[in-house]
Scaffold this active site. Structure first.
Site, PDB file in Angstrom:
ATOM      1  N   HIS A  80       0.848  -1.201   0.000  1.00  0.00           N
ATOM      2  CA  HIS A  80       0.000   0.000   0.000  1.00  0.00           C
ATOM      3  C   HIS A  80       0.876   1.242   0.000  1.00  0.00           C
ATOM      4  O   HIS A  80       1.863   1.326   0.716  1.00  0.00           O
ATOM      5  CB  HIS A  80      -0.969   0.006   1.181  1.00  0.00           C
TER       6      HIS A  80
ATOM      7  N   HIS B 276       1.087   5.221   0.703  1.00  0.00           N
ATOM      8  CA  HIS B 276       0.450   6.310   1.453  1.00  0.00           C
ATOM      9  C   HIS B 276       0.600   7.618   0.677  1.00  0.00           C
ATOM     10  O   HIS B 276       1.695   7.948   0.219  1.00  0.00           O
ATOM     11  CB  HIS B 276       1.135   6.497   2.812  1.00  0.00           C
TER      12      HIS B 276
HETATM   13  P1  AMP Z   1       1.398   0.496   7.312  1.00  0.00           P
HETATM   14  O1  AMP Z   1       1.806   0.894   8.694  1.00  0.00           O
HETATM   15  O2  AMP Z   1       2.230   1.142   6.235  1.00  0.00           O
HETATM   16  O3  AMP Z   1       1.272  -1.007   7.148  1.00  0.00           O
HETATM   17  O4  AMP Z   1      -0.018   1.152   7.094  1.00  0.00           O
HETATM   18  C1  AMP Z   1      -1.214   0.521   7.314  1.00  0.00           C
HETATM   19  C2  AMP Z   1      -2.244   1.610   7.276  1.00  0.00           C
HETATM   20  O5  AMP Z   1      -3.512   1.040   7.108  1.00  0.00           O
HETATM   21  C3  AMP Z   1      -2.283   2.454   8.556  1.00  0.00           C
HETATM   22  O6  AMP Z   1      -2.049   3.808   8.227  1.00  0.00           O
HETATM   23  C4  AMP Z   1      -3.691   2.218   9.088  1.00  0.00           C
HETATM   24  O7  AMP Z   1      -4.251   3.367   9.681  1.00  0.00           O
HETATM   25  C5  AMP Z   1      -4.439   1.808   7.835  1.00  0.00           C
HETATM   26  N1  AMP Z   1      -5.593   0.962   8.083  1.00  0.00           N
HETATM   27  C6  AMP Z   1      -5.658  -0.130   8.871  1.00  0.00           C
HETATM   28  N2  AMP Z   1      -6.899  -0.662   8.832  1.00  0.00           N
HETATM   29  C7  AMP Z   1      -7.628   0.114   7.984  1.00  0.00           C
HETATM   30  C8  AMP Z   1      -8.981   0.090   7.521  1.00  0.00           C
HETATM   31  N3  AMP Z   1      -9.852  -0.853   7.932  1.00  0.00           N
HETATM   32  N4  AMP Z   1      -9.386   1.039   6.667  1.00  0.00           N
HETATM   33  C9  AMP Z   1      -8.533   2.003   6.268  1.00  0.00           C
HETATM   34  N5  AMP Z   1      -7.228   2.073   6.643  1.00  0.00           N
HETATM   35  C10 AMP Z   1      -6.795   1.150   7.504  1.00  0.00           C
END
Ligand code: AMP
Ligand code: ZN
Length: 136
Positions: free
Chosen positions: A98, A100
């Protein structure tokens, strides 16, 4: 395999979807670092960016580029940080690639890419590092 972001793409877990095409799905981060913080994921499950075929990574980043402009305009951001945490050592929590897109605003108090980590001595062997990394 039970993957949070695959389930979001399938609509089995709700999300604030902002965009979808053949290769990518984008939604608002549930715990945003800033207004408009958007997450862009490939529809095909890859755990890490470095597992992705380059064509698919290229297609993903073409979508990221388009969405970056859209998000920037929508929230009248002064700038953006665009990046991904690749593998747990780099802070990756969700095991589905993903990207950001984080809007930035003058005076928001945040840092740059340089504030992620700063290892002492990292500049000591630039010559050897260049030799190690250079592609023949
Ligand atoms: P990472 O730390 O790069 O793995 O980022 C994961 C991201 O996913 C974090 O910024 C979370 O806030 C986001 N996240 C986790 N669960 C959800 C969800 N159900 N819907 C939207 N974002 C999410
Ligand atoms: Zn997945």
């Amino acid at each position: 395999m039970d993957c949070l972001f695959c389930n979001i793409i399938k609509g089995e877990i709700p999300s604030y979807k902002v965009y979808e095409d053949e290769v990518a799905y984008a939604f608002l981060d549930i715990n945003p670092c800033a207004r408009g913080h958007t997450v862009v994921v490939p529809k095909t499950h890859y755990e890490n960016f470095t597992d992705m075929p380059s064509e698919e990574a290229g297609a993903l980043f073409a979508t990221v580029r388009m969405l970056a402009k859209m998000v920037e305009d929508a929230v009248s951001a002064d700038g953006l940080n665009i990046g991904l945490n690749n593998k747990p050592a780099a802070g990756q929590v969700v095991s589905h690639v993903h990207v950001h897109i984080i809007p930035r605003f003058e005076g928001d108090g945040g840092g740059s890419m340089h504030s992620i980590v700063s290892v002492n001595g990292a500049a000591d062997d630039l010559e050897e590092m260049a030799e190690l990394l250079v592609m023949e």
